[in-house]
Design an enzyme around this catalytic site. Structure first.
Site: not given
Length: 141
Positions: A70, A72, A98, A101
């Site tokens: 992801h 992040e 999410c 993260c």
């Protein structure tokens, strides 16, 4: 910093995160993230495969491959390899984090997360708030 100035900065950094998301090869969703500290961008990231892997994020069925990182996570690992510290920083991310993260954000010492679009689940934001991270949704575009 006064509220109007902070809102203006938030909007500008979020526009930059949206532009950064365009670097992603993912077809389902392109996400960009910036880590900002003391008005300086100290890291950036977008969703994609690990270094050295093919740039296809989805398999032949259109599902996201399990090893795609992801935005992040990419920004946090990038700052970890630098001489910068994310302690007390703000993360600008185009989609709300999410749960996985969110855990990384908390551990990285990031104290504020600004996002533009809601992820399908809200447990990441709930965990951030529980940890005392300031979570802000701004509407741009």
């Amino acid at each position: 910093m006064d509220k109007n100035k902070q809102q203006l900065l938030d909007e500008r950094y979020m526009k930059m995160a949206n532009i950064w998301a365009e670097n992603s090869y993912c077809k389902r969703r392109q996400v960009g993230a910036l880590i900002v500290k003391d008005k300086m961008i100290i890291s950036d990231g977008y969703n994609g495969t690990p270094v050295g892997f093919e740039n296809n994020c989805e398999d032949e069925d259109g599902e996201t491959k399990p090893y795609v990182l992801h935005a992040e996570a990419n920004a946090i690992t990038k700052v970890a390899c630098s001489h910068n510290s994310s302690l007390g920083a703000t993360m600008y991310v185009t989609t709300s984090p999410c749960i996985e993260c969110a855990k990384l954000i908390i551990q990285a010492g990031i104290k504020r997360v600004v996002y533009n679009q809601k992820y399908r689940r809200s447990d990441g934001c709930a965990l951030l708030e529980r940890a005392g991270v300031d979570v802000v949704c701004i509407d741009i575009m």
